[in-house]
Motif scaffolding. Structure first.
Motif, PDB file in Angstrom:
ATOM      1  N   UNK A 110       0.781  -1.215   0.179  1.00 36.93           N
ATOM      2  CA  UNK A 110      -0.023  -0.049  -0.019  1.00 36.93           C
ATOM      3  C   UNK A 110       1.005   1.221   0.011  1.00 36.93           C
ATOM      4  N   UNK A 111       1.893   1.067   0.772  1.00 31.98           N
ATOM      5  CA  UNK A 111       2.893   2.283   0.581  1.00 31.98           C
ATOM      6  C   UNK A 111       3.463   2.591  -0.570  1.00 31.98           C
ATOM      7  N   UNK A 112       3.862   1.658  -1.093  1.00 29.22           N
ATOM      8  CA  UNK A 112       4.322   1.916  -2.633  1.00 29.22           C
ATOM      9  C   UNK A 112       3.506   2.266  -3.536  1.00 29.22           C
ATOM     10  N   UNK A 140       1.231   6.463  -7.217  1.00 29.40           N
ATOM     11  CA  UNK A 140       0.184   7.251  -7.346  1.00 29.40           C
ATOM     12  C   UNK A 140       0.519   8.805  -7.308  1.00 29.40           C
ATOM     13  N   UNK A 141       1.459   8.944  -6.135  1.00 26.39           N
ATOM     14  CA  UNK A 141       1.505  10.396  -5.994  1.00 26.39           C
ATOM     15  C   UNK A 141       2.630  10.993  -7.387  1.00 26.39           C
ATOM     16  N   UNK A 164      -1.666  15.093  -4.714  1.00 28.86           N
ATOM     17  CA  UNK A 164      -1.187  15.686  -3.688  1.00 28.86           C
ATOM     18  C   UNK A 164      -1.797  16.025  -2.405  1.00 28.86           C
ATOM     19  N   UNK A 165      -2.809  15.217  -2.225  1.00 27.85           N
ATOM     20  CA  UNK A 165      -3.876  15.095  -0.838  1.00 27.85           C
ATOM     21  C   UNK A 165      -3.296  13.835  -0.265  1.00 27.85           C
TER      22      UNK A 165
END
Length: 87
Positions: free
Chosen positions: A50-52, A57-58, A64-65
């Protein structure tokens, strides 16, 4: 550091007869036959995935949210917990 259940057993405390012991991270150590520690799995592999995914995604989508992901922990019952005693 050895799990508390192992230290208790070395001191003659019956685990889980006299006391139940549980950990919180389901580490590989907790799975060893002689440790056999009941623990809460926080699914480290899924946390990493999930972190990756959020980083990708970013970077790729310009998000940027802040993103929030809640994963369900799971109790992994092993040999260091027993039923409550009726004293």
């Amino acid at each position: 550091m050895w799990p508390r259940s192992d230290a208790l057993a070395r001191e003659g405390v019956d685990v889980p007869g006299q006391v139940s012991v549980a950990g919180y991270d389901d580490s590989p150590l907790s799975r060893l036959v002689h440790v056999n520690l009941t623990t809460v799995s926080q699914n480290a592999e899924e946390q990493a995935r999930q972190a990756v995914a959020r980083v990708v995604e970013r970077l790729d989508s310009g998000r940027d949210e802040p993103a929030t992901v809640a994963l369900e922990p799971a109790l992994v019952v092993r040999g260091t917990t027993g039923p409550p005693r009726a004293d």
